[in-house]
Write an enzyme that holds these catalytic residues in place. Structure first.
Site, PDB file in Angstrom:
ATOM      1  N   ARG A 185      11.319  -0.597  10.991  1.00  0.00           N
ATOM      2  CA  ARG A 185      10.218  -0.359  11.918  1.00  0.00           C
ATOM      3  C   ARG A 185      10.240  -1.373  13.048  1.00  0.00           C
ATOM      4  O   ARG A 185      10.531  -2.539  12.837  1.00  0.00           O
ATOM      5  CB  ARG A 185       8.881  -0.466  11.153  1.00  0.00           C
ATOM      6  CG  ARG A 185       8.454   0.844  10.560  1.00  0.00           C
ATOM      7  CD  ARG A 185       7.309   0.711   9.595  1.00  0.00           C
ATOM      8  NE  ARG A 185       6.145  -0.019  10.069  1.00  0.00           N
ATOM      9  CZ  ARG A 185       5.032  -0.162   9.365  1.00  0.00           C
ATOM     10  NH1 ARG A 185       4.936   0.390   8.161  1.00  0.00           N
ATOM     11  NH2 ARG A 185       4.011  -0.834   9.833  1.00  0.00           N
ATOM     12  N   ARG A 190      -0.507  -8.696  13.229  1.00  0.00           N
ATOM     13  CA  ARG A 190      -1.070  -7.699  12.298  1.00  0.00           C
ATOM     14  C   ARG A 190      -1.906  -8.390  11.219  1.00  0.00           C
ATOM     15  O   ARG A 190      -2.967  -7.908  10.833  1.00  0.00           O
ATOM     16  CB  ARG A 190       0.057  -6.861  11.669  1.00  0.00           C
ATOM     17  CG  ARG A 190       0.567  -5.794  12.635  1.00  0.00           C
ATOM     18  CD  ARG A 190       1.959  -5.304  12.305  1.00  0.00           C
ATOM     19  NE  ARG A 190       2.107  -4.734  10.995  1.00  0.00           N
ATOM     20  CZ  ARG A 190       3.287  -4.519  10.401  1.00  0.00           C
ATOM     21  NH1 ARG A 190       4.414  -4.820  11.052  1.00  0.00           N
ATOM     22  NH2 ARG A 190       3.357  -3.994   9.211  1.00  0.00           N
ATOM     23  N   ARG A 197      11.958  -5.202   4.996  1.00  0.00           N
ATOM     24  CA  ARG A 197      11.719  -3.772   4.706  1.00  0.00           C
ATOM     25  C   ARG A 197      12.658  -2.869   5.515  1.00  0.00           C
ATOM     26  O   ARG A 197      12.912  -3.098   6.685  1.00  0.00           O
ATOM     27  CB  ARG A 197      10.276  -3.428   5.055  1.00  0.00           C
ATOM     28  CG  ARG A 197       9.998  -1.937   5.006  1.00  0.00           C
ATOM     29  CD  ARG A 197       8.550  -1.602   5.010  1.00  0.00           C
ATOM     30  NE  ARG A 197       7.839  -2.130   6.147  1.00  0.00           N
ATOM     31  CZ  ARG A 197       6.522  -2.075   6.267  1.00  0.00           C
ATOM     32  NH1 ARG A 197       5.785  -1.553   5.320  1.00  0.00           N
ATOM     33  NH2 ARG A 197       5.941  -2.555   7.327  1.00  0.00           N
ATOM     34  N   LYS A 225       0.839  -1.216   0.000  1.00  0.00           N
ATOM     35  CA  LYS A 225       0.000   0.000   0.000  1.00  0.00           C
ATOM     36  C   LYS A 225       0.868   1.258   0.000  1.00  0.00           C
ATOM     37  O   LYS A 225       0.691   2.160  -0.805  1.00  0.00           O
ATOM     38  CB  LYS A 225      -0.930   0.033   1.242  1.00  0.00           C
ATOM     39  CG  LYS A 225      -1.807  -1.189   1.385  1.00  0.00           C
ATOM     40  CD  LYS A 225      -2.669  -1.127   2.636  1.00  0.00           C
ATOM     41  CE  LYS A 225      -1.925  -1.227   3.957  1.00  0.00           C
ATOM     42  NZ  LYS A 225      -1.259  -2.515   4.193  1.00  0.00           N
ATOM     43  N   ARG A 266      -9.955   0.630   8.671  1.00  0.00           N
ATOM     44  CA  ARG A 266      -9.505  -0.709   9.012  1.00  0.00           C
ATOM     45  C   ARG A 266     -10.575  -1.494   9.760  1.00  0.00           C
ATOM     46  O   ARG A 266     -10.336  -2.629  10.147  1.00  0.00           O
ATOM     47  CB  ARG A 266      -8.284  -0.595   9.920  1.00  0.00           C
ATOM     48  CG  ARG A 266      -6.975  -0.981   9.263  1.00  0.00           C
ATOM     49  CD  ARG A 266      -5.905  -0.747  10.300  1.00  0.00           C
ATOM     50  NE  ARG A 266      -4.686  -1.406  10.008  1.00  0.00           N
ATOM     51  CZ  ARG A 266      -3.652  -0.845   9.401  1.00  0.00           C
ATOM     52  NH1 ARG A 266      -3.741   0.392   8.956  1.00  0.00           N
ATOM     53  NH2 ARG A 266      -2.534  -1.513   9.234  1.00  0.00           N
TER      54      ARG A 266
HETATM   55  P1  AP5 Z   1       4.900  -1.583   1.843  1.00  0.00           P
HETATM   56  O1  AP5 Z   1       4.511  -0.829   0.624  1.00  0.00           O
HETATM   57  O2  AP5 Z   1       5.694  -0.876   2.872  1.00  0.00           O
HETATM   58  O3  AP5 Z   1       3.619  -2.316   2.459  1.00  0.00           O
HETATM   59  P2  AP5 Z   1       2.356  -1.727   3.214  1.00  0.00           P
HETATM   60  O4  AP5 Z   1       1.148  -2.405   2.641  1.00  0.00           O
HETATM   61  O5  AP5 Z   1       2.363  -0.234   3.213  1.00  0.00           O
HETATM   62  O6  AP5 Z   1       2.645  -2.330   4.635  1.00  0.00           O
HETATM   63  P3  AP5 Z   1       2.548  -1.749   6.105  1.00  0.00           P
HETATM   64  O7  AP5 Z   1       3.302  -2.725   6.941  1.00  0.00           O
HETATM   65  O8  AP5 Z   1       2.966  -0.320   6.179  1.00  0.00           O
HETATM   66  O9  AP5 Z   1       1.035  -1.883   6.359  1.00  0.00           O
HETATM   67  P4  AP5 Z   1       0.359  -2.036   7.696  1.00  0.00           P
HETATM   68  O10 AP5 Z   1      -1.052  -1.933   7.255  1.00  0.00           O
HETATM   69  O11 AP5 Z   1       0.701  -3.248   8.453  1.00  0.00           O
HETATM   70  O12 AP5 Z   1       0.975  -0.851   8.573  1.00  0.00           O
HETATM   71  P5  AP5 Z   1       0.511   0.634   8.868  1.00  0.00           P
HETATM   72  O13 AP5 Z   1       1.699   1.497   8.821  1.00  0.00           O
HETATM   73  O14 AP5 Z   1      -0.689   1.018   8.062  1.00  0.00           O
HETATM   74  O15 AP5 Z   1       5.713  -2.889   1.362  1.00  0.00           O
HETATM   75  C1  AP5 Z   1       6.317  -3.750   2.298  1.00  0.00           C
HETATM   76  C2  AP5 Z   1       7.693  -4.191   1.772  1.00  0.00           C
HETATM   77  O16 AP5 Z   1       7.515  -4.965   0.582  1.00  0.00           O
HETATM   78  C3  AP5 Z   1       8.609  -3.022   1.400  1.00  0.00           C
HETATM   79  O17 AP5 Z   1       9.935  -3.328   1.771  1.00  0.00           O
HETATM   80  C4  AP5 Z   1       8.503  -2.923  -0.127  1.00  0.00           C
HETATM   81  O18 AP5 Z   1       9.704  -2.488  -0.688  1.00  0.00           O
HETATM   82  C5  AP5 Z   1       8.182  -4.358  -0.525  1.00  0.00           C
HETATM   83  N1  AP5 Z   1       7.263  -4.421  -1.648  1.00  0.00           N
HETATM   84  C6  AP5 Z   1       6.221  -3.586  -1.909  1.00  0.00           C
HETATM   85  N2  AP5 Z   1       5.584  -3.986  -3.033  1.00  0.00           N
HETATM   86  C7  AP5 Z   1       6.230  -5.097  -3.473  1.00  0.00           C
HETATM   87  C8  AP5 Z   1       6.035  -5.991  -4.590  1.00  0.00           C
HETATM   88  N3  AP5 Z   1       5.043  -5.789  -5.455  1.00  0.00           N
HETATM   89  N4  AP5 Z   1       6.881  -7.036  -4.716  1.00  0.00           N
HETATM   90  C9  AP5 Z   1       7.881  -7.248  -3.821  1.00  0.00           C
HETATM   91  N5  AP5 Z   1       8.134  -6.433  -2.753  1.00  0.00           N
HETATM   92  C10 AP5 Z   1       7.305  -5.376  -2.586  1.00  0.00           C
HETATM   93  O19 AP5 Z   1      -0.011   0.502  10.379  1.00  0.00           O
HETATM   94  C11 AP5 Z   1       0.870   0.224  11.436  1.00  0.00           C
HETATM   95  C12 AP5 Z   1       0.094   0.109  12.745  1.00  0.00           C
HETATM   96  O20 AP5 Z   1      -0.596   1.356  13.020  1.00  0.00           O
HETATM   97  C13 AP5 Z   1      -1.011  -0.951  12.769  1.00  0.00           C
HETATM   98  O21 AP5 Z   1      -0.499  -2.228  13.086  1.00  0.00           O
HETATM   99  C14 AP5 Z   1      -1.930  -0.393  13.862  1.00  0.00           C
HETATM  100  O22 AP5 Z   1      -1.407  -0.648  15.151  1.00  0.00           O
HETATM  101  C15 AP5 Z   1      -1.875   1.112  13.631  1.00  0.00           C
HETATM  102  N6  AP5 Z   1      -2.914   1.600  12.719  1.00  0.00           N
HETATM  103  C16 AP5 Z   1      -2.709   2.188  11.507  1.00  0.00           C
HETATM  104  N7  AP5 Z   1      -3.875   2.523  10.937  1.00  0.00           N
HETATM  105  C17 AP5 Z   1      -4.849   2.146  11.801  1.00  0.00           C
HETATM  106  C18 AP5 Z   1      -6.267   2.198  11.740  1.00  0.00           C
HETATM  107  N8  AP5 Z   1      -6.923   2.712  10.673  1.00  0.00           N
HETATM  108  N9  AP5 Z   1      -6.968   1.694  12.798  1.00  0.00           N
HETATM  109  C19 AP5 Z   1      -6.321   1.186  13.874  1.00  0.00           C
HETATM  110  N10 AP5 Z   1      -4.986   1.089  13.984  1.00  0.00           N
HETATM  111  C20 AP5 Z   1      -4.239   1.570  12.951  1.00  0.00           C
END
Ligand code: AP5
Length: 219
Positions: free
Chosen positions: A165, A176, A131, A17, A92
């Site tokens: 991270r 997660r 990552r 994402k 979410r």
């Molecule tokens: P990346 O693009 O970084 O993946 P992502 O989907 O953004 O993953 P996140 O881990 O950031 O998502 P998340 O939903 O767990 O965390 P968030 O920060 O939202 O890609 C990952 C890796 O793969 C990278 O190294 C990239 O280079 C590689 N990659 C990408 N595309 C690729 C491909 N096509 N092929 C191969 N490699 C690839 O949330 C964190 C925390 O915040 C949550 O756990 C929760 O505690 C809290 N939180 C956030 N939002 C909310 C909400 N709305 N409600 C409640 N709690 C929340």
């Protein structure tokens, strides 16, 4: 080129994402709103919000709906009548999705698409544990799939320090992913009923995934 569609980017942790949203924002002049980034910034600043959510982020649990909805409402208020918003990591839960619809309705606006990036579970751990990001400008990389062009130096700013991270470890990723299946997957039928859901295969080259999203946005 500018795109005026408002989209929700959905998908499991590590689904890509953030990678896609950053490129969409840069190349299509869209606005990227990522709840994870906002929460991590609050933790780094040790603000009241940061102190409240630090342990939740590190355990892989979800921050409560009331905190998150207030955070997004504040950000959308600041954006005024801007279009072309990419919501990354929000909503979410079903109550978050309902609250988001209400916020957009109050602005005479709406979500155009909820794009679900699908990636099989077995790929998630490898993506997350590999990552890392530039400590100076935040550009994201991967040990195997997205290495800097010159090893040890950021492609964008030339920085030579990188960070990982705290929640990017095997144990937290499992939690997660469990949260995603239990709490977030129910918003898929929510958007399906509204005719806004588009599924794309995220188990593909980042550039191919990007082109698929652009094709949806330019339809
Ligand atoms: P990346 O693009 O970084 O993946 P992502 O989907 O953004 O993953 P996140 O881990 O950031 O998502 P998340 O939903 O767990 O965390 P968030 O920060 O939202 O890609 C990952 C890796 O793969 C990278 O190294 C990239 O280079 C590689 N990659 C990408 N595309 C690729 C491909 N096509 N092929 C191969 N490699 C690839 O949330 C964190 C925390 O915040 C949550 O756990 C929760 O505690 C809290 N939180 C956030 N939002 C909310 C909400 N709305 N409600 C409640 N709690 C929340």
């Amino acid at each position: 080129m500018s795109v005026n569609k408002n989209i929700v980017l959905m998908g499991p942790p590590g689904g890509g994402k953030g990678t896609q949203a950053v490129r969409l924002a840069a190349e299509l002049n869209m606005k990227h709103l990522a709840t994870g980034d906002l929460l991590r910034a609050a933790v780094a600043q040790k603000s009241d919000l940061g102190l409240k959510v630090k342990d939740i982020l590190e355990s892989g649990g979800l921050v409560s709906d009331d905190i998150i909805i207030a955070l997004i409402a504040e950000q959308l208020d600041k954006m005024g009548s801007e279009q072309g918003i990419i919501l990354d990591g929000f909503p979410r839960t079903v109550p978050q999705a309902q609250a988001l619809d209400e916020m957009f309705k109050n602005k005479n606006n709406n979500i155009d698409y909820a794009i679900e990036i699908e990636v099989p579970d077995e790929k998630i751990i490898e993506r997350i544990t590999g990552r890392f990001a530039c400590a100076k400008c935040g550009k994201g990389y991967h040990d195997k799939f997205m290495k800097p062009l010159k090893e040890g130096f950021c492609d964008v700013c030339g920085g030579n320090e990188f960070s990982r991270r705290k929640d990017d470890n095997k144990e937290t990723v499992k939690e997660r992913l469990a949260q995603y299946k239990q709490m977030t997957a129910p918003i898929i039928p929510y958007y399906q009923k509204q005719g806004k859901l588009v599924n794309i295969n995220g188990d593909d080259e980042p550039n191919t995934v990007y082109q698929k999203i652009v094709n949806i946005l330019l339809k």
